[in-house]
Design an enzyme around this catalytic site. Structure first.
Site, PDB file in Angstrom:
ATOM      1  N   CYS A 217      74.440 -51.154 -46.892  1.00 19.88           N
ATOM      2  CA  CYS A 217      73.389 -50.841 -45.937  1.00 19.88           C
ATOM      3  C   CYS A 217      73.940 -51.257 -44.587  1.00 19.88           C
ATOM      4  O   CYS A 217      74.973 -51.928 -44.519  1.00 19.88           O
ATOM      5  CB  CYS A 217      72.135 -51.680 -46.182  1.00 19.88           C
ATOM      6  SG  CYS A 217      71.444 -51.492 -47.820  1.00 19.88           S
TER       7      CYS A 217
ATOM      8  N   ARG B   7      76.368 -45.908 -43.422  1.00 17.97           N
ATOM      9  CA  ARG B   7      76.330 -46.913 -44.480  1.00 17.97           C
ATOM     10  C   ARG B   7      75.095 -46.764 -45.381  1.00 17.97           C
ATOM     11  O   ARG B   7      74.960 -47.465 -46.372  1.00 17.97           O
ATOM     12  CB  ARG B   7      76.319 -48.324 -43.863  1.00 17.97           C
ATOM     13  CG  ARG B   7      77.494 -48.609 -42.966  1.00 17.97           C
ATOM     14  CD  ARG B   7      77.380 -49.995 -42.394  1.00 17.97           C
ATOM     15  NE  ARG B   7      77.471 -50.989 -43.434  1.00 17.97           N
ATOM     16  CZ  ARG B   7      78.606 -51.469 -43.921  1.00 17.97           C
ATOM     17  NH1 ARG B   7      79.746 -51.055 -43.424  1.00 17.97           N
ATOM     18  NH2 ARG B   7      78.601 -52.347 -44.878  1.00 17.97           N
TER      19      ARG B   7
ATOM     20  N   TRP C 120      70.577 -48.229 -48.018  1.00 14.61           N
ATOM     21  CA  TRP C 120      71.107 -47.436 -49.133  1.00 14.61           C
ATOM     22  C   TRP C 120      70.561 -48.127 -50.374  1.00 14.61           C
ATOM     23  O   TRP C 120      71.001 -49.216 -50.738  1.00 14.61           O
ATOM     24  CB  TRP C 120      72.630 -47.459 -49.111  1.00 14.61           C
ATOM     25  CG  TRP C 120      73.241 -46.680 -50.217  1.00 14.61           C
ATOM     26  CD1 TRP C 120      73.767 -47.170 -51.373  1.00 14.61           C
ATOM     27  CD2 TRP C 120      73.410 -45.270 -50.275  1.00 14.61           C
ATOM     28  NE1 TRP C 120      74.238 -46.127 -52.143  1.00 14.61           N
ATOM     29  CE2 TRP C 120      74.045 -44.952 -51.498  1.00 14.61           C
ATOM     30  CE3 TRP C 120      73.089 -44.216 -49.405  1.00 14.61           C
ATOM     31  CZ2 TRP C 120      74.353 -43.651 -51.874  1.00 14.61           C
ATOM     32  CZ3 TRP C 120      73.400 -42.924 -49.782  1.00 14.61           C
ATOM     33  CH2 TRP C 120      74.032 -42.656 -51.001  1.00 14.61           C
TER      34      TRP C 120
ATOM     35  N   ASN D 237      72.104 -56.774 -46.552  1.00 17.02           N
ATOM     36  CA  ASN D 237      73.035 -55.819 -47.151  1.00 17.02           C
ATOM     37  C   ASN D 237      73.752 -56.554 -48.272  1.00 17.02           C
ATOM     38  O   ASN D 237      74.351 -57.601 -48.034  1.00 17.02           O
ATOM     39  CB  ASN D 237      74.047 -55.334 -46.100  1.00 17.02           C
ATOM     40  CG  ASN D 237      75.191 -54.569 -46.734  1.00 17.02           C
ATOM     41  OD1 ASN D 237      75.004 -53.916 -47.758  1.00 17.02           O
ATOM     42  ND2 ASN D 237      76.363 -54.662 -46.136  1.00 17.02           N
ATOM     43  N   GLY D 238      73.692 -55.998 -49.478  1.00 11.05           N
ATOM     44  CA  GLY D 238      74.355 -56.642 -50.607  1.00 11.05           C
ATOM     45  C   GLY D 238      73.488 -56.526 -51.846  1.00 11.05           C
ATOM     46  O   GLY D 238      72.496 -55.797 -51.863  1.00 11.05           O
TER      47      GLY D 238
ATOM     48  N   GLU E  74      91.980 -37.604 -63.645  1.00 13.77           N
ATOM     49  CA  GLU E  74      91.412 -37.897 -62.327  1.00 13.77           C
ATOM     50  C   GLU E  74      92.518 -37.877 -61.260  1.00 13.77           C
ATOM     51  O   GLU E  74      92.327 -37.379 -60.147  1.00 13.77           O
ATOM     52  CB  GLU E  74      90.692 -39.257 -62.357  1.00 13.77           C
ATOM     53  CG  GLU E  74      90.155 -39.739 -61.023  1.00 13.77           C
ATOM     54  CD  GLU E  74      89.187 -38.774 -60.336  1.00 13.77           C
ATOM     55  OE1 GLU E  74      88.747 -37.803 -60.962  1.00 13.77           O
ATOM     56  OE2 GLU E  74      88.908 -38.992 -59.144  1.00 13.77           O
TER      57      GLU E  74
ATOM     58  N   LYS F 224      92.645 -35.396 -57.901  1.00 12.33           N
ATOM     59  CA  LYS F 224      92.780 -35.877 -56.508  1.00 12.33           C
ATOM     60  C   LYS F 224      93.892 -35.111 -55.799  1.00 12.33           C
ATOM     61  O   LYS F 224      93.740 -34.684 -54.660  1.00 12.33           O
ATOM     62  CB  LYS F 224      93.095 -37.389 -56.447  1.00 12.33           C
ATOM     63  CG  LYS F 224      91.953 -38.321 -56.762  1.00 12.33           C
ATOM     64  CD  LYS F 224      90.885 -38.385 -55.710  1.00 12.33           C
ATOM     65  CE  LYS F 224      89.724 -37.473 -55.936  1.00 12.33           C
ATOM     66  NZ  LYS F 224      88.763 -37.637 -56.955  1.00 12.33           N
TER      67      LYS F 224
ATOM     68  N   GLU G  54      92.773 -31.366 -55.110  1.00 11.99           N
ATOM     69  CA  GLU G  54      91.733 -31.083 -54.120  1.00 11.99           C
ATOM     70  C   GLU G  54      92.093 -31.561 -52.723  1.00 11.99           C
ATOM     71  O   GLU G  54      91.630 -31.004 -51.744  1.00 11.99           O
ATOM     72  CB  GLU G  54      90.385 -31.673 -54.564  1.00 11.99           C
ATOM     73  CG  GLU G  54      90.357 -33.182 -54.606  1.00 11.99           C
ATOM     74  CD  GLU G  54      88.971 -33.768 -54.891  1.00 11.99           C
ATOM     75  OE1 GLU G  54      87.969 -33.130 -54.584  1.00 11.99           O
ATOM     76  OE2 GLU G  54      88.930 -34.890 -55.429  1.00 11.99           O
TER      77      GLU G  54
ATOM     78  N   HIS H 150     104.525 -28.533 -77.015  1.00 16.35           N
ATOM     79  CA  HIS H 150     103.726 -27.416 -77.536  1.00 16.35           C
ATOM     80  C   HIS H 150     103.479 -26.360 -76.452  1.00 16.35           C
ATOM     81  O   HIS H 150     102.589 -25.527 -76.591  1.00 16.35           O
ATOM     82  CB  HIS H 150     102.404 -27.952 -78.098  1.00 16.35           C
ATOM     83  CG  HIS H 150     102.626 -28.950 -79.196  1.00 16.35           C
ATOM     84  ND1 HIS H 150     102.993 -28.588 -80.473  1.00 16.35           N
ATOM     85  CD2 HIS H 150     102.614 -30.314 -79.182  1.00 16.35           C
ATOM     86  CE1 HIS H 150     103.161 -29.682 -81.207  1.00 16.35           C
ATOM     87  NE2 HIS H 150     102.935 -30.754 -80.437  1.00 16.35           N
TER      88      HIS H 150
ATOM     89  N   LYS I 167      80.685 -31.864 -50.772  1.00 15.56           N
ATOM     90  CA  LYS I 167      80.482 -33.175 -51.392  1.00 15.56           C
ATOM     91  C   LYS I 167      79.554 -33.065 -52.596  1.00 15.56           C
ATOM     92  O   LYS I 167      79.791 -33.652 -53.632  1.00 15.56           O
ATOM     93  CB  LYS I 167      79.921 -34.157 -50.356  1.00 15.56           C
ATOM     94  CG  LYS I 167      79.731 -35.572 -50.876  1.00 15.56           C
ATOM     95  CD  LYS I 167      81.055 -36.268 -51.123  1.00 15.56           C
ATOM     96  CE  LYS I 167      80.917 -37.607 -51.778  1.00 15.56           C
ATOM     97  NZ  LYS I 167      82.195 -38.042 -52.374  1.00 15.56           N
TER      98      LYS I 167
HETATM   99  O1  M6R Z   1      77.908 -36.011 -57.486  1.00 13.62           O
HETATM  100  P1  M6R Z   1      78.635 -35.803 -58.784  1.00 13.62           P
HETATM  101  O2  M6R Z   1      79.348 -36.995 -59.261  1.00 13.62           O
HETATM  102  O3  M6R Z   1      77.768 -35.184 -59.838  1.00 13.62           O
HETATM  103  O4  M6R Z   1      79.728 -34.705 -58.432  1.00 13.62           O
HETATM  104  C1  M6R Z   1      80.498 -34.106 -59.426  1.00 13.62           C
HETATM  105  C2  M6R Z   1      81.726 -33.473 -58.843  1.00 13.62           C
HETATM  106  O5  M6R Z   1      81.395 -32.426 -57.980  1.00 13.62           O
HETATM  107  C3  M6R Z   1      82.575 -34.492 -58.082  1.00 13.62           C
HETATM  108  O6  M6R Z   1      82.880 -35.579 -58.892  1.00 13.62           O
HETATM  109  C4  M6R Z   1      83.876 -33.874 -57.569  1.00 13.62           C
HETATM  110  O7  M6R Z   1      84.687 -33.518 -58.646  1.00 13.62           O
HETATM  111  C5  M6R Z   1      84.569 -34.890 -56.681  1.00 13.62           C
HETATM  112  N1  M6R Z   1      84.044 -34.814 -55.344  1.00 13.62           N
HETATM  113  C6  M6R Z   1      86.042 -34.747 -56.648  1.00 13.62           C
HETATM  114  O8  M6R Z   1      86.630 -35.726 -55.879  1.00 13.62           O
END
Ligand code: M6R
Length: 618
Positions: free
Chosen positions: A2, A28, A76, A102-103, A489, A493, A496, A512, A613
């Site tokens: 926050c 924040r 938040w 905040n915390g 994961e 990264k 994207e 395979h 996002k």
């Molecule tokens: O808000 P969510 O965690 O449901 O979002 C799911 C995906 O859109 C999200 O994790 C996306 O893959 C990431 N922004 C990638 O870094």
């Protein structure tokens, strides 16, 4: 996470500066806002409500308030949804104290138990409890400073506090533990805030507070105290404080990112804080135990999520199998139809979503709910659609994530899920008391492990990103078992953020099919988790095809890696074979690698092309 701010001036008004600062702090948190001010006729006025700053400001007439001493907060939500009553500041029963925080207070449940017998509690927050504990001290004739000290001794978890006391109209009290807090000094006044940008319009002179420090500011005085032995406390002398004053020369653009050039790198570096808040928030959260009980007695668990959240879910399924012998079935949320016909009312669905608003995950949840499944959500956003539509919710408390790439929310999800797993293991009697305690203690230190990993990984990732600057082809990220799930994961990264084609698959699959693509200088990253020493064989077969192989491993994992100029080893931190820590030590390297490749290529890592996002469409 926050944002908090406070100003006290000799003359004039502080409210407009507090409002300006809150606008800078909105990154924040932005689900509710409030301010408290001591007016010139010594009234303590509090106005607060749900909504963002622009909305609450207009609705509650915050601009009409005037006073020399004022504090503000942009929230938040962590304890309790974003409502008017949960917004900060919070007050004591006599409306003498107003407090912003905040915390996360870890021992919230036990504090609430004893306080609600004698106090009128108006919110569901952990913050309000602090106001009432201080009130207890005042009722016993202690000063505000002494009462605050008594309260601090009772708090476990993280806090940055700013407190107004009606009877001391020039002062703002403060305290810091594991949440950021700085002091600013200017002609005719002093200020306090969560971070520098909030005060840059007013001053460039700052003192960065350390954990365990507390005290008060007045217009021409800054007093900082620390705890001494056996609960005593002492004041830091003026000379020592002078030496701590820093002059900050940041541009406003840089300042809003806390000095970092992009939100993504800032959020990568915020992971220790996010993990500490996630741990503190969940360790004693009664909901964790309740959810664990549901899992303990469940027949089948289906784990749904998209993108990064799905990857966190994979790690959950791994540890559920390993530590609780329970099968959890991972499912990409957009693929929910694959299991739709098989779902029935004995099933438990664990939905994982940072935003809590992802369309595909909501669709999966709504469909499975109609079929009678019980829905449990893990999210970062209190009051989000998934939160509202679920039977039970756990929160990760990573704070808002602005960069499109999920970074700190991923590691916070993993930590929350691992805490859930060990709780289930304990419930089933599969983890002995000692083992449970040991794992819980290890996870309480995930923040320092990730901190160390970020420090080790940063220069290496920068170096390798440079080597890959002109590379436009594909690359592999390989692992086995847990390593494969982390690799998924890692590859996401890189795809994207760096726009390089990165594929993750279980290393055993190479022969395979995928190894057909490997040729001279093809980059291969290998995640050598403790469960898969045989992965060295996969590295050798890649090197034999002249790939450039990088093996990442914990420094205390011994692998029989042959001398081969095509194979290089990156030693990350040592984890004493505690595999629950592996996601936290491997992933920062790949977050940083994707970030540095993106920057070197001139892309914007905060806003990768074609991505949003939160994906709220099918
Ligand atoms: O808000 P969510 O965690 O449901 O979002 C799911 C995906 O859109 C999200 O994790 C996306 O893959 C990431 N922004 C990638 O870094």
């Amino acid at each position: 996470m926050c944002g908090i701010i406070g100003l006290t001036k000799k003359t004039g008004d502080s409210v407009k500066d507090v409002l300006k600062g809150l606008a800078m702090l909105e990154y924040r948190g932005y689900d509710s806002v409030g301010i408290a001010v001591i007016t010139d006729n010594r009234r303590l006025v509090v106005r607060k409500g749900a909504g963002d700053l622009a909305n609450v400001r207009k609705r509650l007439g915050l601009d009409e308030l005037r006073g020399r001493t004022a504090i503000g907060h942009t929230r938040w939500a962590t304890h309790g949804p974003p409502t008017d009553s949960n917004a900060h500041p919070h007050t004591d029963c006599r409306d003498e104290i107003a407090l912003v925080h905040n915390g996360v207070i870890r021992n919230y449940a036990s504090l609430r138990d004893y306080l609600e017998k004698e106090h009128r509690l108006l919110s569901e927050t952990d913050t309000e409890l602090i106001a009432h504990i201080i009130e207890d001290g005042l009722r016993h004739g202690k000063s505000l400073l002494e009462s605050m000290v008594e309260a601090l001794k009772k708090l476990e978890g993280s806090y940055a506090l700013a407190i107004l006391y009606k009877n001391e109209p020039k002062r703002i009290y403060f305290a810091k533990m594991k949440s950021p807090l700085i002091l600013g000094m200017f002609d005719g006044g002093s200020a306090i805030a969560s971070d520098i940008p909030a005060l840059l319009d007013i001053t460039r002179k700052f003192i960065m507070l350390n954990d365990g420090e507390f005290g008060y500011i007045e217009p021409d005085e800054v007093s900082i105290y620390r705890f001494g032995s056996e609960g005593s406390f002492y004041k830091i002398d003026a000379e020592a404080l002078k030496n701590r004053i820093k002059l900050i020369e940041w541009s406003p653009e840089l300042a809003s990112k806390g000095g970092y050039p992009h939100f993504m790198i800032k959020e990568i570096y915020e992971q220790p804080q996010a993990l500490s808040d996630t741990y503190n928030g969940l360790a004693e959260d009664p909901s964790l135990k309740k959810v664990a009980e549901v899992f303990t007695s469940s027949k089948r668990i289906i784990v749904v999520g998209a993108g990064t959240s799905y990857h966190a879910g994979l790690i959950f399924t791994y540890f559920m199998s390993k530590l609780t012998k329970k099968m959890a079935i991972p499912l990409i949320s957009s693929e929910f139809k694959v299991l739709e016909s098989a779902i029935n009312d004995g099933d438990i669905v664990l939905a994982i979503s940072q935003s809590g608003e992802t369309f595909d995950t909501l669709e999966a949840v709504r469909t499975f709910k109609r079929k009678g499944a019980k829905i449990i959500t893990l999210t970062n956003v209190v009051g989000s659609a998934l939160d509202r539509e679920s039977d039970m919710t756990l929160y990760i408390r990573a704070g808002p994530e602005i960069g499109v790439a999920a970074t700190k929310t991923y590691t916070s999800q993993v930590l929350a899920l691992e805490l859930l797993v060990i709780e289930v293991g304990r419930g089933l009697g599969l983890l002995s008391k000692e083992n449970y305690k040991r794992l819980s203690e290890i996870l309480s230190r995930a923040d320092s492990y990730i901190q160390e990993s970020i420090e080790i990984s940063d220069p290496l990732a920068k170096y390798i990103a440079k080597l890959m600057n002109n590379y436009k082809g594909s690359l592999y990220v390989l692992g086995r078992g847990l390593g494969h799930y982390i690799a998924k994961e890692a590859a996401l990264k890189i795809k994207e953020i760096s726009y390089l084609h990165a594929e993750a698959y279980p290393a055993g699959e190479s022969k395979h099919g995928p190894i057909a693509l490997v040729e001279k200088d093809f980059p291969v990253f290998i995640i050598a988790t403790n469960d898969s020493p045989e992965i060295v064989g996969n590295a050798i077969e890649m090197a034999a095809r002249e790939a450039n192989v990088w093996i990442l491993k914990p420094s205390d994992t011994e692998l029989d890696i042959p001398d081969n100029e095509r194979i290089r080893t990156i030693d990350l931190n040592s984890i004493n074979k505690n595999d629950v820590l592996e996601p936290f030590i491997f992933i920062p390297f790949f977050q940083l690698l994707s970030y540095y490749i993106s920057v070197a290529k001139g892309y914007n890592p905060d806003k990768p092309r074609n991505l949003a996002k939160t994906v709220t469409v099918e």
